[in-house]
Design a protein around this motif. Structure first.
Motif, mmCIF file in Angstrom:
data_model
loop_
_atom_site.group_PDB
_atom_site.id
_atom_site.type_symbol
_atom_site.label_atom_id
_atom_site.label_comp_id
_atom_site.label_asym_id
_atom_site.label_seq_id
_atom_site.Cartn_x
_atom_site.Cartn_y
_atom_site.Cartn_z
ATOM 1 N N GLU A 100 -6.569 -6.148 -7.100
ATOM 2 C CA GLU A 100 -6.301 -7.696 -7.949
ATOM 3 C C GLU A 100 -4.858 -7.986 -8.107
ATOM 4 O OE1 GLU A 100 -9.081 -7.987 -11.025
ATOM 5 O OE2 GLU A 100 -11.212 -7.889 -9.634
ATOM 6 N N MET A 101 -4.381 -6.773 -8.692
ATOM 7 C CA MET A 101 -2.857 -7.346 -9.347
ATOM 8 C C MET A 101 -2.007 -7.404 -7.932
ATOM 9 S SD MET A 101 -2.650 -4.306 -12.232
ATOM 10 C CE MET A 101 -0.817 -4.297 -12.086
ATOM 11 N N VAL A 102 -2.259 -6.891 -6.741
ATOM 12 C CA VAL A 102 -1.496 -6.968 -5.610
ATOM 13 C C VAL A 102 -1.689 -8.350 -5.119
ATOM 14 C CG1 VAL A 102 -1.331 -6.268 -3.162
ATOM 15 C CG2 VAL A 102 -1.468 -4.471 -4.922
ATOM 16 N N GLU A 103 -2.935 -8.804 -5.191
ATOM 17 C CA GLU A 103 -3.312 -10.103 -4.625
ATOM 18 C C GLU A 103 -2.751 -11.284 -5.492
ATOM 19 O OE1 GLU A 103 -7.407 -12.634 -3.313
ATOM 20 O OE2 GLU A 103 -7.446 -10.693 -4.326
ATOM 21 N N LEU A 104 -2.700 -11.257 -6.720
ATOM 22 C CA LEU A 104 -2.226 -12.015 -7.742
ATOM 23 C C LEU A 104 -0.738 -12.085 -7.291
ATOM 24 C CD1 LEU A 104 -4.232 -11.524 -10.861
ATOM 25 C CD2 LEU A 104 -4.386 -13.198 -9.319
ATOM 26 N N LYS A 105 0.080 -10.837 -7.508
ATOM 27 C CA LYS A 105 1.596 -11.035 -7.086
ATOM 28 C C LYS A 105 1.938 -11.340 -5.529
ATOM 29 C CE LYS A 105 3.022 -9.753 -11.203
ATOM 30 N NZ LYS A 105 3.844 -10.264 -11.975
ATOM 31 N N SER A 106 0.924 -11.509 -4.692
ATOM 32 C CA SER A 106 1.025 -11.960 -3.386
ATOM 33 C C SER A 106 2.014 -10.769 -2.801
ATOM 34 C CB SER A 106 1.670 -13.486 -3.478
ATOM 35 O OG SER A 106 3.188 -13.442 -3.870
ATOM 36 N N CYS A 107 1.735 -9.640 -3.024
ATOM 37 C CA CYS A 107 1.975 -8.483 -2.271
ATOM 38 C C CYS A 107 1.195 -8.125 -1.066
ATOM 39 C CB CYS A 107 2.435 -7.319 -3.088
ATOM 40 S SG CYS A 107 3.692 -7.915 -4.606
ATOM 41 N N SER A 108 1.871 -7.006 -0.317
ATOM 42 C CA SER A 108 1.139 -6.442 1.018
ATOM 43 C C SER A 108 0.902 -5.127 0.605
ATOM 44 C CB SER A 108 1.706 -7.085 2.216
ATOM 45 O OG SER A 108 2.884 -6.539 2.120
ATOM 46 N N SER A 109 1.785 -4.369 -0.212
ATOM 47 C CA SER A 109 1.761 -3.080 -0.298
ATOM 48 C C SER A 109 1.804 -2.566 -1.650
ATOM 49 C CB SER A 109 2.929 -2.291 0.320
ATOM 50 O OG SER A 109 2.834 -2.667 1.770
ATOM 51 N N CYS A 110 1.462 -1.336 -2.270
ATOM 52 C CA CYS A 110 1.466 -0.971 -3.600
ATOM 53 C C CYS A 110 2.069 0.397 -3.515
ATOM 54 C CB CYS A 110 0.103 -1.084 -4.227
ATOM 55 S SG CYS A 110 -0.029 -0.662 -5.910
ATOM 56 N N LEU A 111 2.805 0.887 -4.774
ATOM 57 C CA LEU A 111 3.330 2.183 -5.177
ATOM 58 C C LEU A 111 2.799 2.468 -6.480
ATOM 59 C CD1 LEU A 111 6.931 2.319 -3.690
ATOM 60 C CD2 LEU A 111 4.823 3.525 -2.742
ATOM 61 N N PHE A 112 1.787 3.142 -6.725
ATOM 62 C CA PHE A 112 1.208 3.526 -7.897
ATOM 63 C C PHE A 112 1.654 4.739 -8.453
ATOM 64 C CE2 PHE A 112 -2.746 4.682 -10.573
ATOM 65 C CZ PHE A 112 -2.237 3.959 -11.715
ATOM 66 N N PHE A 113 2.443 4.934 -9.492
ATOM 67 C CA PHE A 113 2.693 6.521 -10.066
ATOM 68 C C PHE A 113 1.725 6.641 -11.163
ATOM 69 C CE2 PHE A 113 6.398 4.731 -8.261
ATOM 70 C CZ PHE A 113 7.185 5.965 -7.475
ATOM 71 N N GLU A 114 0.918 7.832 -10.784
ATOM 72 C CA GLU A 114 -0.226 8.025 -11.821
ATOM 73 C C GLU A 114 0.135 9.524 -12.368
ATOM 74 O OE1 GLU A 114 -5.224 8.873 -11.638
ATOM 75 O OE2 GLU A 114 -3.994 8.626 -9.723
ATOM 76 N N CYS A 115 0.240 9.689 -13.631
ATOM 77 C CA CYS A 115 0.611 10.519 -14.437
ATOM 78 C C CYS A 115 -0.765 11.559 -15.032
ATOM 79 C CB CYS A 115 1.420 10.623 -15.388
ATOM 80 S SG CYS A 115 2.126 12.042 -16.240
ATOM 81 N N ARG A 116 -1.056 12.413 -15.126
ATOM 82 C CA ARG A 116 -2.314 13.217 -15.560
ATOM 83 C C ARG A 116 -1.599 14.318 -16.496
ATOM 84 N NH1 ARG A 116 -6.979 13.424 -10.891
ATOM 85 N NH2 ARG A 116 -6.924 11.079 -10.554
ATOM 86 N N LYS A 117 -2.175 14.492 -17.632
ATOM 87 C CA LYS A 117 -1.953 15.689 -18.677
ATOM 88 C C LYS A 117 -0.637 15.905 -18.847
ATOM 89 C CE LYS A 117 -5.902 18.450 -17.049
ATOM 90 N NZ LYS A 117 -6.367 19.633 -16.580
ATOM 91 N N HIS A 118 0.143 14.510 -18.838
ATOM 92 C CA HIS A 118 1.616 14.701 -19.149
ATOM 93 C C HIS A 118 2.551 15.593 -18.305
ATOM 94 C CE1 HIS A 118 1.146 11.737 -22.493
ATOM 95 N NE2 HIS A 118 0.127 12.434 -22.938
ATOM 96 N N LYS A 119 1.840 16.134 -17.174
ATOM 97 C CA LYS A 119 2.511 17.260 -16.521
ATOM 98 C C LYS A 119 2.591 16.734 -15.028
ATOM 99 C CE LYS A 119 0.766 20.741 -19.522
ATOM 100 N NZ LYS A 119 -0.014 22.142 -19.476
ATOM 101 N N ASP A 120 1.400 16.178 -14.567
ATOM 102 C CA ASP A 120 1.334 16.184 -13.056
ATOM 103 C C ASP A 120 1.555 14.679 -12.648
ATOM 104 O OD1 ASP A 120 0.416 18.824 -13.122
ATOM 105 O OD2 ASP A 120 -1.609 18.224 -13.333
ATOM 106 N N LEU A 121 2.168 14.193 -11.631
ATOM 107 C CA LEU A 121 2.351 13.034 -11.153
ATOM 108 C C LEU A 121 2.139 13.267 -9.883
ATOM 109 C CD1 LEU A 121 4.050 10.450 -11.787
ATOM 110 C CD2 LEU A 121 6.018 11.217 -10.521
ATOM 111 N N TYR A 122 1.003 11.924 -9.421
ATOM 112 C CA TYR A 122 0.571 11.554 -8.218
ATOM 113 C C TYR A 122 1.086 10.093 -7.897
ATOM 114 C CZ TYR A 122 -2.645 15.424 -9.070
ATOM 115 O OH TYR A 122 -3.075 16.648 -9.723
ATOM 116 N N LEU A 123 1.470 9.878 -6.605
ATOM 117 C CA LEU A 123 2.058 8.845 -5.902
ATOM 118 C C LEU A 123 0.884 8.228 -5.043
ATOM 119 C CD1 LEU A 123 3.880 6.499 -5.601
ATOM 120 C CD2 LEU A 123 5.129 8.121 -3.833
ATOM 121 N N TRP A 124 0.335 6.902 -5.373
ATOM 122 C CA TRP A 124 -0.508 6.321 -4.439
ATOM 123 C C TRP A 124 0.184 5.397 -3.662
ATOM 124 C CZ3 TRP A 124 -5.920 6.685 -3.390
ATOM 125 C CH2 TRP A 124 -6.466 7.660 -4.233
#
Length: 316
Positions: A100-124
């Motif tokens: 929904e955020m991508v559609e509202l901002k009229s974007c076509s791609s997304c880079l989402f940095f997800e941090c878990r347990k303050h240690k591990d970083l995942y990139l979507w």
């Protein structure tokens, strides 16, 4: 009774003026102003030119570590065609919120940095709204502030994308190469970009990991050392930063989910690695307990014989 006027005395009525209408404004296009006639001719004869309108939404999860937040800001500074948004809760329903955020901002791609347990970083890395999307584990993170390298390129300039030859071997690497090209490639004539290239994004595959480097193209500008057009002998590459490594986990057919197109068989989660390390440290205590029991069994099985002075002090 009033007298009738003669026909000659009647006043000739003035002709009605036509209403003045402003000419219709010509149609505005990406290439300039066009009249209706030209527009009709273009529809019949000229094919429409493709224009890259790629826009990338960059965001992160809440409670992200400061090093990973600095890495995200470094990526934002390297991509002039991106848009930064508020943080998102890292939940199971984050895919719907991000779409929904991508559609509202009229974007076509997304880079989402997800941090878990303050240690591990995942990139979507996702193409919205139809997909595909990739989930990476980010390792070996070094931000620009940590490295303090000597390279320095102009902010907003377009990068050259270079890939190692390994990207053409398998189908999943070809898909990742195409997604990286679309997301990290700055569109031509973007309003926030500069119309020239002065740095290089390098993506190379080593040990089934994608390693990212950013280099400035350094060219001498002195009159004595001025380089001829097309000469690459005097060009040098100076690293700018940041550095990070992407370990692909899964490739999904949809946006932030869907059918699994590829799964990395060599991937081991950080939780499993930490559990193995704890077992190793816990094994030290178990070895000590076993050593004590072995010692007791050895003493019971090999008792010493009583000597002549063993019962000397028992009576006293």
């Amino acid at each position: 009774m009033a007298k009738k006027r003669k026909h000659s005395e009647t006043v000739v009525a003035a002709p009605q003026k036509k209403e003045e209408v402003a000419p219709e404004r010509p149609k505005r296009t990406l290439l300039g102003w066009k009249d209706k006639e030209e527009d009709k001719d273009d529809e019949v004869h000229q094919p429409t030119n493709f224009r890259n309108k790629e826009k990338v939404l960059v965001t992160c999860s809440r409670r992200i570590a400061y090093r990973y937040r600095h890495l995200m800001l470094n990526v934002v500074s390297l991509l002039p065609h991106c848009k930064k948004d508020n943080k998102v809760e890292s939940q199971s329903s984050k895919g719907v919120a991000l779409s929904e955020m991508v559609e509202l901002k009229s974007c076509s791609s997304c880079l989402f940095f997800e941090c878990r347990k303050h240690k591990d970083l995942y990139l979507w890395m996702a193409k919205c709204p139809s997909g595909p999307s990739v989930k990476f584990l980010v390792n070996a993170v070094h931000t620009m502030e940590e490295l303090k390298l000597t390279g320095n390129h102009l902010k907003g300039s377009r990068p050259l994308l270079t890939f190692s030859a390994n990207f053409d071997k398998d189908a999943h690497w070809k898909l990742l190469k195409e997604m990286i090209t679309q997301i990290f490639g700055v569109p031509k004539e973007h309003r926030k970009s500069k119309p020239y290239h002065d740095h290089v994004f390098v993506f190379s595959i080593v040990d089934d990991h994608i390693w990212f480097r950013n280099y400035q193209i350094s060219v001498p500008h002195n009159e004595s050392d001025k380089m001829a057009r097309g000469g690459l002998d005097k060009m040098t590459l100076v690293e700018v930063g940041p550095r990070f490594c992407l370990n692909p986990i899964k490739i999904f057919g949809g946006s932030f989910g869907g059918p699994t197109l590829y799964e990395n068989p060599f991937y081991i989660s950080p939780n499993q690695i930490r559990a193995l390390e704890k077992r190793k440290t816990a094994g030290k205590y178990a070895k000590k307990v076993k050593a004590k029991t072995r010692r007791k069994v050895h003493e019971l099985s090999n008792q010493l014989e009583a000597g002549e002075f063993s019962e000397m002090w028992k009576d006293q």
